[in-house]
Structures are given as C-alpha cells and as structure tokens.
Motif scaffolding. Structure first.
Motif, PDB file in Angstrom:
ATOM      1  N   VAL A 231       0.849  -1.186   0.000  1.00  0.00           N
ATOM      2  CA  VAL A 231       0.000   0.000   0.000  1.00  0.00           C
ATOM      3  C   VAL A 231       0.889   1.242   0.000  1.00  0.00           C
ATOM      4  O   VAL A 231       1.749   1.399   0.873  1.00  0.00           O
ATOM      5  CB  VAL A 231      -0.924   0.024   1.235  1.00  0.00           C
ATOM      6  CG1 VAL A 231      -1.848   1.239   1.179  1.00  0.00           C
ATOM      7  CG2 VAL A 231      -1.720  -1.264   1.321  1.00  0.00           C
ATOM      8  N   ASN A 232       0.668   2.116  -0.979  1.00  0.00           N
ATOM      9  CA  ASN A 232       1.387   3.381  -1.022  1.00  0.00           C
ATOM     10  C   ASN A 232       0.740   4.368  -0.050  1.00  0.00           C
ATOM     11  O   ASN A 232      -0.425   4.193   0.352  1.00  0.00           O
ATOM     12  CB  ASN A 232       1.360   3.959  -2.436  1.00  0.00           C
ATOM     13  CG  ASN A 232       2.205   3.149  -3.396  1.00  0.00           C
ATOM     14  OD1 ASN A 232       3.301   2.708  -3.055  1.00  0.00           O
ATOM     15  ND2 ASN A 232       1.699   2.933  -4.608  1.00  0.00           N
ATOM     16  N   PRO A 233       1.469   5.416   0.346  1.00  0.00           N
ATOM     17  CA  PRO A 233       0.892   6.397   1.269  1.00  0.00           C
ATOM     18  C   PRO A 233      -0.396   7.041   0.746  1.00  0.00           C
ATOM     19  O   PRO A 233      -1.238   7.455   1.530  1.00  0.00           O
ATOM     20  CB  PRO A 233       2.012   7.443   1.405  1.00  0.00           C
ATOM     21  CG  PRO A 233       3.258   6.680   1.143  1.00  0.00           C
ATOM     22  CD  PRO A 233       2.894   5.679   0.096  1.00  0.00           C
ATOM     23  N   ASP A 234      -0.559   7.113  -0.596  1.00  0.00           N
ATOM     24  CA  ASP A 234      -1.775   7.708  -1.153  1.00  0.00           C
ATOM     25  C   ASP A 234      -2.932   6.719  -1.223  1.00  0.00           C
ATOM     26  O   ASP A 234      -4.014   7.043  -1.727  1.00  0.00           O
ATOM     27  CB  ASP A 234      -1.503   8.289  -2.538  1.00  0.00           C
ATOM     28  CG  ASP A 234      -1.027   7.232  -3.538  1.00  0.00           C
ATOM     29  OD1 ASP A 234      -0.978   6.036  -3.168  1.00  0.00           O
ATOM     30  OD2 ASP A 234      -0.696   7.600  -4.674  1.00  0.00           O
ATOM     31  N   GLY A 235      -2.723   5.490  -0.740  1.00  0.00           N
ATOM     32  CA  GLY A 235      -3.775   4.501  -0.719  1.00  0.00           C
ATOM     33  C   GLY A 235      -3.791   3.562  -1.908  1.00  0.00           C
ATOM     34  O   GLY A 235      -4.525   2.559  -1.907  1.00  0.00           O
ATOM     35  N   SER A 236      -3.017   3.843  -2.937  1.00  0.00           N
ATOM     36  CA  SER A 236      -2.966   2.975  -4.109  1.00  0.00           C
ATOM     37  C   SER A 236      -2.184   1.707  -3.802  1.00  0.00           C
ATOM     38  O   SER A 236      -1.358   1.678  -2.886  1.00  0.00           O
ATOM     39  CB  SER A 236      -2.327   3.716  -5.290  1.00  0.00           C
ATOM     40  OG  SER A 236      -0.991   4.070  -4.988  1.00  0.00           O
ATOM     41  N   LEU A 237      -2.467   0.652  -4.580  1.00  0.00           N
ATOM     42  CA  LEU A 237      -1.825  -0.634  -4.373  1.00  0.00           C
ATOM     43  C   LEU A 237      -0.811  -0.928  -5.463  1.00  0.00           C
ATOM     44  O   LEU A 237      -0.989  -0.533  -6.616  1.00  0.00           O
ATOM     45  CB  LEU A 237      -2.872  -1.751  -4.360  1.00  0.00           C
ATOM     46  CG  LEU A 237      -3.859  -1.768  -3.183  1.00  0.00           C
ATOM     47  CD1 LEU A 237      -4.880  -2.879  -3.390  1.00  0.00           C
ATOM     48  CD2 LEU A 237      -3.128  -1.957  -1.862  1.00  0.00           C
ATOM     49  N   VAL A 238       0.265  -1.600  -5.092  1.00  0.00           N
ATOM     50  CA  VAL A 238       1.246  -2.092  -6.052  1.00  0.00           C
ATOM     51  C   VAL A 238       1.103  -3.609  -6.099  1.00  0.00           C
ATOM     52  O   VAL A 238       1.384  -4.297  -5.106  1.00  0.00           O
ATOM     53  CB  VAL A 238       2.685  -1.704  -5.658  1.00  0.00           C
ATOM     54  CG1 VAL A 238       3.684  -2.293  -6.657  1.00  0.00           C
ATOM     55  CG2 VAL A 238       2.840  -0.197  -5.583  1.00  0.00           C
ATOM     56  N   ASP A 239       0.638  -4.146  -7.228  1.00  0.00           N
ATOM     57  CA  ASP A 239       0.506  -5.590  -7.402  1.00  0.00           C
ATOM     58  C   ASP A 239       1.814  -6.112  -7.985  1.00  0.00           C
ATOM     59  O   ASP A 239       2.091  -5.953  -9.168  1.00  0.00           O
ATOM     60  CB  ASP A 239      -0.666  -5.916  -8.331  1.00  0.00           C
ATOM     61  CG  ASP A 239      -0.890  -7.418  -8.470  1.00  0.00           C
ATOM     62  OD1 ASP A 239      -0.145  -8.183  -7.829  1.00  0.00           O
ATOM     63  OD2 ASP A 239      -1.801  -7.821  -9.228  1.00  0.00           O
ATOM     64  N   TRP A 240       2.606  -6.746  -7.151  1.00  0.00           N
ATOM     65  CA  TRP A 240       3.950  -7.148  -7.557  1.00  0.00           C
ATOM     66  C   TRP A 240       3.943  -8.270  -8.587  1.00  0.00           C
ATOM     67  O   TRP A 240       4.954  -8.485  -9.263  1.00  0.00           O
ATOM     68  CB  TRP A 240       4.758  -7.558  -6.330  1.00  0.00           C
ATOM     69  CG  TRP A 240       5.162  -6.359  -5.531  1.00  0.00           C
ATOM     70  CD1 TRP A 240       4.499  -5.812  -4.474  1.00  0.00           C
ATOM     71  CD2 TRP A 240       6.295  -5.527  -5.765  1.00  0.00           C
ATOM     72  NE1 TRP A 240       5.151  -4.694  -4.026  1.00  0.00           N
ATOM     73  CE2 TRP A 240       6.259  -4.495  -4.797  1.00  0.00           C
ATOM     74  CE3 TRP A 240       7.334  -5.551  -6.686  1.00  0.00           C
ATOM     75  CZ2 TRP A 240       7.225  -3.510  -4.739  1.00  0.00           C
ATOM     76  CZ3 TRP A 240       8.304  -4.572  -6.617  1.00  0.00           C
ATOM     77  CH2 TRP A 240       8.236  -3.563  -5.655  1.00  0.00           C
ATOM     78  N   ARG A 241       2.835  -8.941  -8.715  1.00  0.00           N
ATOM     79  CA  ARG A 241       2.778  -9.998  -9.733  1.00  0.00           C
ATOM     80  C   ARG A 241       2.727  -9.409 -11.142  1.00  0.00           C
ATOM     81  O   ARG A 241       3.008 -10.102 -12.126  1.00  0.00           O
ATOM     82  CB  ARG A 241       1.577 -10.905  -9.488  1.00  0.00           C
ATOM     83  CG  ARG A 241       1.689 -11.720  -8.192  1.00  0.00           C
ATOM     84  CD  ARG A 241       0.410 -12.488  -7.897  1.00  0.00           C
ATOM     85  NE  ARG A 241       0.545 -13.311  -6.683  1.00  0.00           N
ATOM     86  CZ  ARG A 241       0.361 -12.839  -5.463  1.00  0.00           C
ATOM     87  NH1 ARG A 241       0.048 -11.568  -5.284  1.00  0.00           N
ATOM     88  NH2 ARG A 241       0.502 -13.634  -4.409  1.00  0.00           N
ATOM     89  N   GLY A 242       2.370  -8.135 -11.261  1.00  0.00           N
ATOM     90  CA  GLY A 242       2.308  -7.487 -12.564  1.00  0.00           C
ATOM     91  C   GLY A 242       3.444  -6.523 -12.830  1.00  0.00           C
ATOM     92  O   GLY A 242       3.419  -5.785 -13.821  1.00  0.00           O
ATOM     93  N   VAL A 243       4.448  -6.508 -11.952  1.00  0.00           N
ATOM     94  CA  VAL A 243       5.584  -5.585 -12.105  1.00  0.00           C
ATOM     95  C   VAL A 243       6.699  -6.274 -12.879  1.00  0.00           C
ATOM     96  O   VAL A 243       7.100  -7.395 -12.547  1.00  0.00           O
ATOM     97  CB  VAL A 243       6.096  -5.131 -10.722  1.00  0.00           C
ATOM     98  CG1 VAL A 243       7.352  -4.278 -10.866  1.00  0.00           C
ATOM     99  CG2 VAL A 243       5.005  -4.347  -9.984  1.00  0.00           C
TER     100      VAL A 243
END
Length: 516
Positions: A231-243
């Motif tokens: 979770v980023n500080p702005d609330g967005s998510l980083v899906d590491w399976r798509g990075v």
C-alpha cells in the motif's frame, strides 16, 4: 552593531597533498591520537546509528514485494555502508587532514568536482536531511496518538518548521548544544533499539510457548518471501505480480535509498582515523566490528516491526517504531517510546545542523561561496558576539562554542523550502541521489588511484574487490533511481547546473583578477 569588513571572495585553493613511501601520513585531528579499537568501535556506532531505523521501514517496505525482500534490502544497505567505509578509510589515511570527500574529488578529478560536492551537500543533502528529521519528529508524535495520515495536512508541515526553528536556534546560541549532549543521545539510540528487540522476542517466545499472539499475526500466518500487494501512502496498491523486472529494479533502488538513509554516517569513518593510536590496524578492526553490529541491529529491529504489526501497516507509516509499540503495548507505553524516539531525532537534527554549519564555513574559507556565510558570531554583516570572526579563525571560534549563524540561517531557509514542497519519501530519494552520486565518484576515484598512483602510501588498503563492489552497486542504484524518480533527479540536476554556473563565474573572476 556595525558591519564587518569582508575578505576578497575569490581565491585559488591548493589540492590535497598525497604522501609517498618516503613520508608516511600522520592523520591530524582535533584531539591527540589516544583511542584504541574499542573506542573507534564506539565512535562509529555513535556516528552511524540515527533516527532512520525508526522511520525508514515504511518507505523500504512500500517498494519491495515481501518482508523478506525488505530485510535483504536492509542487509544490502549495510554491505554498501561497510564497503564504502573501508574505502573511505583508505582515502582518509592516504590523504590525512581535513575530512570529507571534497579534497579527494579535487585531487582525483579537479577542483570543480570538489566544489560541486560541497555545493550539493550545502544546498541539497544537508537541508534535505534536516527536513526529513523535522518531518519524522512530527509524524512520530501524531503516530503515538494513532494518527497516520497518508497525505499529512499543512499543520504537520508547520509543526515541522517549528521543530526546525528550535534546532536552528539552539545551534545559533551555541554549537556546544550538540556536542555536550552527544553521549546522552547515543545512549538513548541504543536503549530504544534494545527495547524494540526485546519486545519482538517477547511476542515470539509467548506465541511459541502456546499462548496468544500479541503481535500483528501475519508474521506466523504468511510467507516472509511471498509476494503481496503493498500500500502506497496515497492509498494505491502495487501488485507485484504485474511488475516487470526493470520496474522492480526501480522500486528496489528507491527502497535502498530508504535503508541507506538509516546507515548515513559511514562516510565519516576517516574522521575516526585521526583519533586512533594505530589507524593502520585499529581502523579496519573498528569498521569490521562496528558496521556488522549495526547491520544486525537494523535487520533485527525491522524484523521486529513485521512481528509487532500487521504487514499492511508497515508500508503506510513514516514512524514505524512508534506505530509498532502503540499496536503492541497501547498508547500509554507508546508515549514513553515516542519521547525516546523524539530525543533520538532531536539529537540527529542538532548534530546535522552543527555539521551543516561547519561545512558551509569550510566552503566559505575556500572562497567557494560568499565570505559572509563563513562568518562566526554575525547576523548578516553585523557582529553579535565579541569573539566573532571569519576566515581560518572561524573554525577555532566554533570549537569554543561560537555559532556560524549565517550558515545556519541559510540551511534553515533551504530546509524549510524542502519541508513545504516535499514529503519524507520524496526527500529520501533526493537525499540518496545527491549523496551517492558523489560517493560513487569518490570510490571510483579510489580505484583509479590504485592503478594511477600505486606508490601512494595507504595505511588502510582493503582488497580491491571491496571498492569495486561498492562502485558497481552504487553506480547502478544512482542511474536506475534517477530514471525511476525523474522529478527528484530533475531538481538535483538543476541544483548542480546552478552550482556549475557559479563555479565558472568564480573561475572567470579569478582569471580576470590575475590578468589585471
């Protein structure tokens, strides 16, 4: 109060002198060389351990796919600090005298590189450092009340400015404010880390003994190296399976800057050399025991955060230690922990403000920046102290407790700008890029000198693969980090471009004066 006379602004400076086999280097320091390896160990511990281990876990965790990867980043940051410290010790004992990387860069590449390093430290690195510390101080207090804002309001920034005012004022009254309290702050740092580790071990032992989990739960329910969304500080998510692999290297570079912030101070290893009785043997021993000890403390402390907190909370907080204690023991104990951590932050802020003033005065003494910034006991051009002075006598005056008020005001103004326009995570990357660009050049220069000047006396000479390892990793991290964070890189390039213009104007003025 009357204005004082200013000495000429422009003056050429000599490069540092290397020693050969016929003249063994004797490091000079403020004190006589009376310390042993154990004292050197303690000095390095006090220099390197700061507030970063309490604030950087969030920025690190947000940029890696798993807690296990985060701990590896902390380990890699420690390896960089270790290899860098050994290489800096090589240069510091080969070129005894004034500390810092500026003399080395001037000797290896030319004066312009020494100037640019000093300029970058004065305008970017040190103000960004103080801005980060002021922000973390405020966020730690709010975190103890259960407030963890993803986008802190303007009131947080104003309170950070107030912290900056207090720190600057304290050092403006007397630079002894920092030095007198240094031992106290070191004890607080070590006590706080020790209490954190004890808390983590207590949770683990209680759970293993068959009782309930008093921690975050995820530490025994999920895989430590299993990818999960952060979770980023702005609330967005980083899906590491798509990075992609290339994108992940950018994330890892940003994470590494967060860890390296906590290891800041390893480059001061050469300062310790001047105080040791036998730097050839004692300095490597001090480094090879102190840095691994710090690495163990940092990795252990970060493992504790993952034990005490739900993992999704680690990436969103800029005050991990306070958040962890609040979750584990409640707000009552968290207030006590907040006091300890804020004391650590204040100690770091006072020390960095003190160093920023010294660095500005040193640059002024070399006539790299206006002489008014190198005066001691002045506000502008007006004398406010009976023992006020400038030029080479300024260093001695500061040793007696006098303050470089103009230099401190400059640093305050720049730090205030960074607080108002940035946040902790943006500034961490800016600080990392600014520092490690010149660290890379310095260590690369040490490698070049191994082949260019093999006869140079090197009382400390680590195996050649040690500086090569640092240069390869730091060089890649700087380039990939700049591509991943173009805004911070652009700001830094603009600062460097302005510095280069000022340097060229200075050189032109010097040449015109010589011709006249």
């Amino acid at each position: 109060m009357a204005p004082t006379e200013q000495t000429p602004l422009l003056q050429e400076q000599d490069a540092p002198v290397a020693t050969t086999e016929a003249e063994a280097p004797q490091p000079r320091g403020t004190f006589a060389p009376r310390l042993g390896a154990l004292d050197g160990f303690a000095l390095l511990i006090s220099i390197v351990i700061g507030s970063g281990v309490f604030s950087s876990p969030g920025p690190v965790d947000a940029n890696v796919p798993s807690p296990g990867a985060a701990l590896l980043v902390w380990l890699l940051g420690g390896v960089l600090a270790w290899t860098g410290a050994l290489t800096m010790a090589e240069l510091g004992t080969a070129f005894p005298g004034e500390g810092g990387i500026q003399p080395y860069l001037s000797y290896i590449y030319g004066e312009v590189f020494g100037f640019m390093a000093a300029w970058s430290w004065i305008v970017a690195t040190m103000p960004a450092t103080l801005a980060i510390l002021s922000i973390v101080f405020v966020e730690s207090i709010y975190s103890s009340f259960g407030v963890n804002e993803s986008q802190p309001p303007i009131t947080h920034k104003l309170l950070s400015l107030l912290v900056l005012v207090v720190v600057t004022t304290a050092n403006s009254i007397s630079t002894k404010t920092s030095t007198r309290l240094s031992s106290f702050f070191v004890a607080i740092k070590l006590l706080t880390i020790l209490l954190l580790i004890i808390a983590g071990l207590t949770v683990v032992f209680i759970f293993v003994g068959g009782h309930k989990d008093f921690g975050g739960g995820d530490w025994h329910e999920k895989g430590w190296f299993e990818p999960r969304s952060t979770v980023n500080p702005d609330g967005s998510l980083v899906d590491w399976r798509g990075v992609s692999a290339w994108q992940s290297l950018g994330f890892y570079s940003t994470a590494l800057y967060g860890a390296l912030w906590a290891y800041s101070g390893w480059d001061k290893a050469n300062y310790v050399a001047a105080e040791l009785r036998n730097p050839r043997k004692q300095l490597p021993l001090s480094i090879n025991t102190a840095i691994p000890t710090i690495i163990i403390c940092y990795v252990a402390a970060n493992a504790v955060y993952y034990v005490l907190l739900p993992w999704k909370e680690v990436s969103t907080t800029d005050a991990a230690a306070v958040t962890a204690v609040t979750h584990f023991l409640g707000k009552g104990v968290a207030y006590f922990a907040t006091v300890l951590i804020c004391l650590v932050i204040v100690g770091s802020a006072l020390g960095n403000s003190f160093v920023a003033g010294r660095m500005t005065v040193a640059a002024s003494n070399k006539n790299w920046i206006p002489q008014v910034l190198g005066t001691v006991g002045h506000i502008g051009t007006f004398r406010v102290s009976k023992s006020s002075t400038q030029g080479e006598d300024a260093d001695e005056a500061m040793d007696q407790g006098e303050s470089p008020i103009n230099a401190l005001v400059l640093n305050f103004v720049l730090s205030a700008i960074y607080i108002l326009v940035g946040n902790m995570r943006i500034l961490l990357t800016l600080n990392g890029l600014a520092e490690y660009a010149f660290f890379f050049l310095t260590v690369l220069g040490a490698i070049i000198l191994r082949f260019k000047e093999p006869e140079l006396v090197r009382p400390v000479k680590p195996f050649i693969l040690i500086p090569i390892l640092f240069a390869v990793i730091s060089g890649f991290v700087v380039v990939r980090g700049a591509v991943f964070a173009p805004v911070q890189a652009g700001v830094l390039l603009a600062i460097w471009a302005l510095g280069l213009v000022l340097y060229l104007l200075r050189k032109n003025a010097v040449n015109r004066r010589i011709m006249v």
